[in-house]
Enzyme design. Structure first.
Site, PDB file in Angstrom:
ATOM      1  N   ASP A 187       3.252   9.562  -0.704  1.00  0.00           N
ATOM      2  CA  ASP A 187       2.088   8.754  -0.321  1.00  0.00           C
ATOM      3  C   ASP A 187       1.901   7.653  -1.360  1.00  0.00           C
ATOM      4  O   ASP A 187       1.982   7.930  -2.562  1.00  0.00           O
ATOM      5  CB  ASP A 187       0.829   9.651  -0.296  1.00  0.00           C
ATOM      6  CG  ASP A 187      -0.163   9.243   0.783  1.00  0.00           C
ATOM      7  OD1 ASP A 187      -0.183   8.055   1.142  1.00  0.00           O
ATOM      8  OD2 ASP A 187      -0.912  10.122   1.262  1.00  0.00           O
ATOM      9  N   HIS A 223       0.818  -1.220   0.000  1.00  0.00           N
ATOM     10  CA  HIS A 223       0.000   0.000   0.000  1.00  0.00           C
ATOM     11  C   HIS A 223       0.849   1.266   0.000  1.00  0.00           C
ATOM     12  O   HIS A 223       0.331   2.346  -0.265  1.00  0.00           O
ATOM     13  CB  HIS A 223      -0.937  -0.015   1.218  1.00  0.00           C
ATOM     14  CG  HIS A 223      -2.003  -1.069   1.128  1.00  0.00           C
ATOM     15  ND1 HIS A 223      -3.295  -0.800   0.752  1.00  0.00           N
ATOM     16  CD2 HIS A 223      -1.957  -2.415   1.321  1.00  0.00           C
ATOM     17  CE1 HIS A 223      -4.006  -1.922   0.737  1.00  0.00           C
ATOM     18  NE2 HIS A 223      -3.218  -2.911   1.086  1.00  0.00           N
TER      19      HIS A 223
END
Ligand code: ADQ
Length: 470
Positions: free
Chosen positions: A366, A158
């Site tokens: 991110d 992720h």
């Protein structure tokens, strides 16, 4: 349809029927995949126990079986607070200044991964698909192989994958990557992280990568591919139109008395660029004294990983910056930054997003960033707000019609705030329409279907499938 065994650090036990709306998008997507595939979700309960017993707490709710184990305090300290969150998390977010290399952390990480492997392998049946999640469990696939598990195993990361030159600062980096290659499919959020991974296996390990993105390793083929995660579009847009969202919308709107609203929603984490965001808003206020009283920043930031020192520091830093900026620009009846350290139910969050003229999403790094996509999904298409998005979020690969900014540049972000606040309706609608199409098409259902299909495929995916834009 084959059964699915999902393994992640923490398990989100499904709530009783009717309460599903309180869960995050990822939990909702995995729950629905597990229901369809009659699956099991295995992981840590979040609880500590004096001595590890391997006892499995099995629960069945809403057609999904969860199996959880408790960990010892030393496990939590070395594996979770240590190697996962003080070594891998900062390193994978390009923060080698915050990365701690402690041999005990590495040992704890391996020990807990072995414990996961011991506990979950008896639950795996010969035909099951095994889907491992995230940086906590990178070597788990290889440990399952050592226990004789021959099933198809997938791993999805992720977070970002760091450039080779940063990764090589990690002791035993090659051992870690080799262990990942025991999986059949390795998924990343974007082509950028995928390319970094392929660069590493080619340059550091001398492995061959085919045109179809398969890596040849020990006589096997491992597929590495980008699978950009999305939000549960249907669920979120529906929530944003419901009564709870409407009530939250009105509450926020009436509290600002006609002022414009900017919103930020982030776990309190140094990767999210919150300090730089506050400074940029401070710069905007300083540069536009005539308009300074016309806009409010609502920053919602629930604390996370509070046992790690760098997280305590960021919290103190943000409190100081908020106090400083509010002190300089507040007036009777007006405070520019509303800084809130708590979580909200998803429907209320959707209402807040809809009320906001600007979504301010400025991480320094991110993996993807779901908040950017939620903000777009929650807007009124007839009068949408403007998304200001960091070029360093994985989401920037897809959301190109946002105002893309460099979050390190206070001036750049401050100018983007000015541009967003004055953007004509026609331009806002045009941008939003394209952004919405992307969020709708590449939603979380598609993400998990693409991953599960790639995992179930006997042969690696064809090159045309691999070229999915990320
Ligand atoms: P995160 O770093 O946690 O996820 P993000 O993708 O933004 O970041 O997801 C956060 C989720 O938590 C969002 O769904 C958001 O709505 C929710 N949330 C945040 N603050 C909240 C609050 N105060 N109240 C309620 N809900 C709140 C990691 C990676 C990301 C990647 C995701 C999914 O770091 O890059 O996008 O996993 O893969």
């Amino acid at each position: 349809m084959k059964r699915l065994v999902v393994i992640s650090n923490r398990v989100s036990v499904p709530k009783a029927a009717g309460a599903a709306g309180a869960q995050g998008g990822l939990a909702v997507a995995l729950n629905s995949a597990l229901r369809e595939h009659r699956g099991i979700w295995f992981g840590w309960s979040g609880q500590e126990t004096e001595e590890f017993t391997g006892h499995l707490d099995m629960q069945r709710n809403d057609d999904v079986t969860t199996a959880t184990i408790d960990l010892e305090p030393q496990d939590v300290e070395e594996y979770y607070n240590g190697y996962a969150n003080r070594t891998l998390w900062p390193l994978f977010h390009y923060r080698i200044d915050l990365t701690e290399y402690d041999r005990n952390f590495g040992e704890g990480y391996e020990r807990v991964n072995e414990r996961f492997a011991d506990s979950v392998s008896p639950l795996i049946e010969p035909d099951d698909l095994v889907w491992i999640h995230d940086y906590h469990l990178l070597p788990l696939g290889s440990m399952l192989r050592r226990r004789g598990i021959k099933n198809r195993i997938g791993l999805f990361l992720h977070t970002p994958w760091p450039p080779t030159r940063l990764l090589t600062s990690l002791p035993f980096h090659e051992r870690l990557v080799s262990s990942m290659l025991e999986c059949d499919v390795i998924g990343f959020q974007t082509t950028e992280w995928l390319e970094s991974f392929l660069h590493y296996v080619q340059k550091e390990m001398g492995l061959k990568v085919g045109l179809d993105n398969t890596i040849e390793y020990n006589g096997r083929k491992v597929l590495a591919r980008a699978f950009p995660i999305g939000v549960d579009y249907e669920e979120f847009t529906e929530a944003s139109r419901g009564a709870e969202a409407q009530e939250a919308y009105e509450r926020l709107k009436s509290s600002v008395r006609g002022r414009k609203i900017m919103i930020g929603v982030d776990r309190l984490d140094y990767s999210k660029g919150l300090g730089e965001r506050f400074e940029s808003f401070g710069r905007y206020l300083g540069d536009h004294p005539d308009n300074a009283g016309d806009v409010v920043l609502l920053q919602i930031a629930p604390p996370s990983r509070g046992d790690v020192a760098s997280y305590q520091q960021i919290r103190e830093d943000l409190e100081r910056k908020t106090g400083h900026i509010n002190g300089a620009h507040a007036d009777v009846g007006f405070v520019p930054i509303r800084y809130v350290n708590r979580g909200y139910p998803r429907a209320q969050l959707a209402g807040f997003y809809r009320a906001a003229d600007i979504g301010l999403v400025t991480p320094l790094r991110d993996g993807m960033n779901l908040v950017a996509k939620e903000y777009i999904a929650a807007q009124d298409p007839e009068n949408p707000g403007v998304l200001i998005l960091s070029q360093f979020a994985g989401a920037a690969h897809q959301l190109k019609d946002a105002l893309l900014i460099n979050p390190h540049s206070i001036e750049h972000v401050s100018e983007a705030i000015e541009r967003a606040l004055t953007m004509p309706l026609a331009e806002r609608k045009k941008r939003h329409e394209k952004l919405l199409a992307s969020v709708r098409e590449q939603d979380v259902i598609r993400w998990r279907e693409d991953f599960v299909n790639a995992l179930a495929a006997k042969t690696p995916a064809a090159a045309s499938e691999v070229a999915t834009p990320a």
